[in-house]
Motif scaffolding. Structure first.
Motif, mmCIF file in Angstrom:
data_model
loop_
_atom_site.group_PDB
_atom_site.id
_atom_site.type_symbol
_atom_site.label_atom_id
_atom_site.label_comp_id
_atom_site.label_asym_id
_atom_site.label_seq_id
_atom_site.Cartn_x
_atom_site.Cartn_y
_atom_site.Cartn_z
ATOM 1 N N LEU A 1 -41.449 8.662 -10.842
ATOM 2 C CA LEU A 1 -40.873 7.413 -10.368
ATOM 3 C C LEU A 1 -41.360 7.103 -8.958
ATOM 4 C CD1 LEU A 1 -37.214 7.847 -11.645
ATOM 5 C CD2 LEU A 1 -38.956 6.329 -12.569
ATOM 6 N N PRO A 2 -41.641 5.842 -8.672
ATOM 7 C CA PRO A 2 -42.174 5.486 -7.349
ATOM 8 C C PRO A 2 -41.285 5.909 -6.190
ATOM 9 C CG PRO A 2 -42.370 3.633 -8.858
ATOM 10 C CD PRO A 2 -41.584 4.706 -9.567
ATOM 11 N N GLU A 3 -39.972 5.857 -6.358
ATOM 12 C CA GLU A 3 -39.104 6.236 -5.242
ATOM 13 C C GLU A 3 -39.155 7.728 -4.947
ATOM 14 O OE1 GLU A 3 -36.254 5.642 -8.801
ATOM 15 O OE2 GLU A 3 -37.970 4.624 -7.982
ATOM 16 N N TYR A 4 -39.708 8.506 -5.858
ATOM 17 C CA TYR A 4 -39.855 9.942 -5.632
ATOM 18 C C TYR A 4 -41.300 10.318 -5.323
ATOM 19 C CZ TYR A 4 -35.249 10.155 -7.712
ATOM 20 O OH TYR A 4 -33.936 9.966 -7.971
ATOM 21 N N GLY A 5 -42.138 9.343 -5.083
ATOM 22 C CA GLY A 5 -43.559 9.602 -4.890
ATOM 23 C C GLY A 5 -43.880 10.534 -3.741
ATOM 24 N N LEU A 6 -43.313 10.277 -2.568
ATOM 25 C CA LEU A 6 -43.620 11.116 -1.408
ATOM 26 C C LEU A 6 -43.011 12.507 -1.546
ATOM 27 C CD1 LEU A 6 -43.330 8.557 1.531
ATOM 28 C CD2 LEU A 6 -45.403 9.567 0.570
ATOM 29 N N SER A 7 -41.822 12.597 -2.130
ATOM 30 C CA SER A 7 -41.224 13.927 -2.313
ATOM 31 C C SER A 7 -42.014 14.734 -3.325
ATOM 32 C CB SER A 7 -39.754 13.814 -2.717
ATOM 33 O OG SER A 7 -39.623 13.109 -3.935
ATOM 34 N N THR A 8 -42.494 14.084 -4.358
ATOM 35 C CA THR A 8 -43.337 14.769 -5.340
ATOM 36 C C THR A 8 -44.635 15.226 -4.695
ATOM 37 O OG1 THR A 8 -42.411 13.430 -7.112
ATOM 38 C CG2 THR A 8 -44.506 14.537 -7.556
ATOM 39 N N LEU A 9 -45.222 14.364 -3.888
ATOM 40 C CA LEU A 9 -46.447 14.719 -3.182
ATOM 41 C C LEU A 9 -46.224 15.918 -2.273
ATOM 42 C CD1 LEU A 9 -49.402 14.110 -2.489
ATOM 43 C CD2 LEU A 9 -48.550 12.540 -0.731
ATOM 44 N N PHE A 10 -45.081 15.964 -1.602
ATOM 45 C CA PHE A 10 -44.765 17.095 -0.743
ATOM 46 C C PHE A 10 -44.703 18.389 -1.553
ATOM 47 C CE2 PHE A 10 -41.862 20.075 1.227
ATOM 48 C CZ PHE A 10 -42.354 20.144 2.518
ATOM 49 N N ILE A 11 -44.009 18.355 -2.677
ATOM 50 C CA ILE A 11 -43.865 19.554 -3.514
ATOM 51 C C ILE A 11 -45.216 20.002 -4.053
ATOM 52 C CG2 ILE A 11 -42.891 20.429 -5.686
ATOM 53 C CD1 ILE A 11 -40.445 18.575 -5.071
ATOM 54 N N VAL A 12 -46.006 19.069 -4.553
ATOM 55 C CA VAL A 12 -47.326 19.418 -5.089
ATOM 56 C C VAL A 12 -48.214 19.973 -3.978
ATOM 57 C CG1 VAL A 12 -49.435 18.455 -6.096
ATOM 58 C CG2 VAL A 12 -47.213 17.820 -7.021
ATOM 59 N N SER A 13 -48.157 19.385 -2.804
ATOM 60 C CA SER A 13 -48.968 19.865 -1.677
ATOM 61 C C SER A 13 -48.535 21.251 -1.241
ATOM 62 C CB SER A 13 -48.866 18.895 -0.495
ATOM 63 O OG SER A 13 -49.387 17.646 -0.838
ATOM 64 N N PRO B 1 -48.298 7.473 5.623
ATOM 65 C CA PRO B 1 -47.181 8.366 5.275
ATOM 66 C C PRO B 1 -47.577 9.421 4.240
ATOM 67 C CG PRO B 1 -46.413 6.104 5.322
ATOM 68 C CD PRO B 1 -47.910 6.065 5.472
ATOM 69 N N ALA B 2 -48.395 9.035 3.267
ATOM 70 C CA ALA B 2 -48.810 9.994 2.235
ATOM 71 C C ALA B 2 -49.693 11.092 2.828
ATOM 72 C CB ALA B 2 -49.544 9.266 1.110
ATOM 73 N N ILE B 3 -50.604 10.721 3.714
ATOM 74 C CA ILE B 3 -51.460 11.722 4.364
ATOM 75 C C ILE B 3 -50.592 12.701 5.162
ATOM 76 C CG2 ILE B 3 -53.206 12.062 6.176
ATOM 77 C CD1 ILE B 3 -54.479 10.967 3.714
ATOM 78 N N LEU B 4 -49.627 12.175 5.897
ATOM 79 C CA LEU B 4 -48.767 13.031 6.718
ATOM 80 C C LEU B 4 -47.860 13.919 5.867
ATOM 81 C CD1 LEU B 4 -47.875 10.542 9.595
ATOM 82 C CD2 LEU B 4 -49.509 12.455 9.652
ATOM 83 N N VAL B 5 -47.329 13.378 4.777
ATOM 84 C CA VAL B 5 -46.474 14.180 3.890
ATOM 85 C C VAL B 5 -47.291 15.274 3.210
ATOM 86 C CG1 VAL B 5 -45.158 14.088 1.724
ATOM 87 C CG2 VAL B 5 -44.688 12.449 3.544
ATOM 88 N N ALA B 6 -48.487 14.933 2.732
ATOM 89 C CA ALA B 6 -49.347 15.941 2.103
ATOM 90 C C ALA B 6 -49.737 17.020 3.111
ATOM 91 C CB ALA B 6 -50.594 15.272 1.520
#
Length: 156
Positions: free
Chosen positions: A14-26, A54-59
Protein backbone atom coordinates in the motif's frame (compact mmCIF):
# COMPACT_ATOMS: atom_id res chain seq x y z
CA UNK A 1 0.50 -19.93 5.01
CA UNK A 2 0.26 -18.59 1.45
CA UNK A 3 -2.84 -16.55 2.33
CA UNK A 4 -1.03 -14.96 5.25
CA UNK A 5 1.99 -14.17 3.08
CA UNK A 6 -0.22 -12.72 0.34
CA UNK A 7 -2.06 -10.48 2.80
CA UNK A 8 1.22 -9.30 4.33
CA UNK A 9 2.61 -8.51 0.88
CA UNK A 10 -0.59 -6.64 -0.03
CA UNK A 11 -0.41 -4.65 3.21
CA UNK A 12 3.21 -3.69 2.65
CA UNK A 13 2.49 -2.71 -0.97
CA UNK A 14 0.00 0.00 0.00
CA UNK A 15 1.30 3.48 -0.84
CA UNK A 16 0.91 4.75 2.73
CA UNK A 17 3.30 2.02 3.86
CA UNK A 18 5.82 2.63 1.09
CA UNK A 19 8.56 4.30 3.12
CA UNK A 20 8.19 1.91 6.05
CA UNK A 21 8.41 -1.04 3.69
CA UNK A 22 11.47 0.49 2.06
CA UNK A 23 13.06 0.89 5.49
CA UNK A 24 12.45 -2.77 6.37
CA UNK A 25 13.72 -4.04 3.02
CA UNK A 26 16.80 -1.81 3.26
CA UNK A 27 17.52 -3.00 6.80
CA UNK A 28 17.16 -6.68 5.91
CA UNK A 29 19.23 -6.29 2.75
CA UNK A 30 22.12 -4.88 4.80
CA UNK A 31 22.25 -8.00 6.93
CA UNK A 32 23.97 -11.07 5.63
CA UNK A 33 20.71 -12.24 4.00
CA UNK A 34 20.73 -12.15 0.19
CA UNK A 35 18.22 -9.41 -0.59
CA UNK A 36 18.56 -6.24 -2.62
CA UNK A 37 16.83 -3.01 -1.66
CA UNK A 38 17.37 -1.18 -4.94
CA UNK A 39 14.34 -2.75 -6.70
CA UNK A 40 12.09 -1.70 -3.80
CA UNK A 41 13.50 1.83 -3.90
CA UNK A 42 13.11 2.05 -7.67
CA UNK A 43 9.55 0.68 -7.52
CA UNK A 44 8.55 3.17 -4.84
CA UNK A 45 9.96 6.03 -6.87
CA UNK A 46 8.15 4.86 -9.98
CA UNK A 47 4.88 5.00 -8.03
CA UNK A 48 5.71 8.23 -6.15
CA UNK A 49 8.38 10.29 -7.96
CA UNK A 50 7.96 13.11 -5.44
CA UNK A 51 9.44 10.90 -2.72
CA UNK A 52 12.94 10.92 -4.24
CA UNK A 53 14.81 12.51 -1.32
CA UNK A 54 12.73 11.00 1.51
CA UNK A 55 13.09 7.56 -0.09
CA UNK A 56 16.87 7.94 -0.48
CA UNK A 57 17.16 9.01 3.17
CA UNK A 58 14.90 6.22 4.45
CA UNK A 59 16.77 3.59 2.43
CA UNK A 60 20.08 4.97 3.69
CA UNK A 61 18.86 4.91 7.30
CA UNK A 62 17.56 1.35 7.05
CA UNK A 63 20.66 0.08 5.30
CA UNK A 64 22.98 1.86 7.75
CA UNK A 65 21.14 0.40 10.75
CA UNK A 66 21.39 -3.02 9.11
CA UNK A 67 25.14 -2.44 8.80
CA UNK A 68 25.23 -1.48 12.47
CA UNK A 69 23.48 -4.77 13.25
CA UNK A 70 26.19 -6.59 11.25
CA UNK A 71 28.84 -4.68 13.21
CA UNK A 72 27.24 -5.81 16.46
CA UNK A 73 27.15 -9.43 15.26
CA UNK A 74 30.84 -9.22 14.41
CA UNK A 75 31.61 -7.69 17.79
CA UNK A 76 29.78 -10.54 19.49
CA UNK A 77 31.61 -13.13 17.40
CA UNK A 78 35.00 -11.86 18.55
CA UNK A 79 35.34 -14.75 21.00
CA UNK A 80 35.11 -17.24 18.14
CA UNK A 81 37.99 -15.47 16.43
CA UNK A 82 40.24 -15.93 19.43
CA UNK A 83 40.77 -19.58 18.62
CA UNK A 84 42.00 -18.61 15.14
CA UNK A 85 44.25 -15.80 16.33
CA UNK A 86 47.42 -17.53 15.15
CA UNK A 87 46.36 -18.03 11.53
CA UNK A 88 47.88 -16.07 8.65
CA UNK A 89 44.44 -14.65 7.79
CA UNK A 90 44.13 -13.16 11.26
CA UNK A 91 47.49 -11.42 10.93
CA UNK A 92 46.47 -10.03 7.52
CA UNK A 93 43.21 -8.68 8.94
CA UNK A 94 45.05 -6.97 11.79
CA UNK A 95 47.28 -5.19 9.28
CA UNK A 96 44.15 -4.14 7.41
CA UNK A 97 42.71 -2.79 10.67
CA UNK A 98 45.76 -0.68 11.38
CA UNK A 99 45.94 0.69 7.85
CA UNK A 100 42.29 1.53 7.15
CA UNK A 101 40.40 1.55 10.44
CA UNK A 102 36.75 2.70 10.34
CA UNK A 103 37.28 4.31 6.92
CA UNK A 104 37.03 0.82 5.43
CA UNK A 105 33.30 1.01 6.20
CA UNK A 106 32.97 3.47 3.31
CA UNK A 107 33.10 0.33 1.18
CA UNK A 108 30.07 -1.18 2.92
CA UNK A 109 27.99 -0.38 -0.17
CA UNK A 110 29.86 -2.91 -2.32
CA UNK A 111 27.91 -5.99 -3.42
CA UNK A 112 28.90 -9.31 -1.81
CA UNK A 113 31.67 -7.90 0.42
CA UNK A 114 30.02 -4.80 1.91
CA UNK A 115 27.80 -6.50 4.47
CA UNK A 116 30.46 -8.89 5.73
CA UNK A 117 32.80 -5.90 5.90
CA UNK A 118 30.54 -4.34 8.54
CA UNK A 119 30.64 -7.56 10.55
CA UNK A 120 34.43 -7.71 10.24
CA UNK A 121 34.64 -4.12 11.52
CA UNK A 122 32.76 -5.18 14.64
CA UNK A 123 34.84 -8.32 14.97
CA UNK A 124 37.98 -6.20 14.84
CA UNK A 125 36.51 -3.98 17.54
CA UNK A 126 36.73 -0.86 15.38
CA UNK A 127 35.06 2.17 16.97
CA UNK A 128 31.28 1.95 16.46
CA UNK A 129 30.37 5.60 15.78
CA UNK A 130 33.06 6.33 13.19
CA UNK A 131 32.18 3.05 11.46
CA UNK A 132 28.49 3.99 11.46
CA UNK A 133 29.23 7.43 9.99
CA UNK A 134 31.38 5.95 7.21
CA UNK A 135 28.73 3.29 6.51
CA UNK A 136 26.06 5.98 6.22
CA UNK A 137 28.17 8.08 3.83
CA UNK A 138 28.97 5.12 1.58
CA UNK A 139 25.42 3.82 1.53
CA UNK A 140 23.93 7.27 0.90
CA UNK A 141 26.24 7.86 -2.07
CA UNK A 142 25.39 4.43 -3.48
CA UNK A 143 21.62 4.97 -3.20
CA UNK A 144 21.88 8.45 -4.66
CA UNK A 145 23.98 7.36 -7.64
CA UNK A 146 22.09 4.15 -8.40
CA UNK A 147 18.63 5.64 -7.97
CA UNK A 148 19.40 8.74 -10.01
CA UNK A 149 20.84 6.56 -12.75
CA UNK A 150 17.80 4.28 -12.78
CA UNK A 151 15.20 7.03 -12.59
CA UNK A 152 16.80 9.14 -15.29
CA UNK A 153 17.98 6.28 -17.52
CA UNK A 154 14.60 4.55 -17.47
CA UNK A 155 12.07 7.40 -17.71
CA UNK A 156 8.35 6.86 -17.52
Amino acid sequence: MQDWLASLTALLALPEYGLSTLFIVSFVSATLLPLGSEPALYGLLRLNPGLFWPAILVATAGNTLGGAFDWWLGWGAHKVADKYSHSRHHARVLVWRERLGPKACLLSWLPLVGDPLCAVAGWLRLAFWPCLIYMAIGKFLRYLAMTAALVYALPG
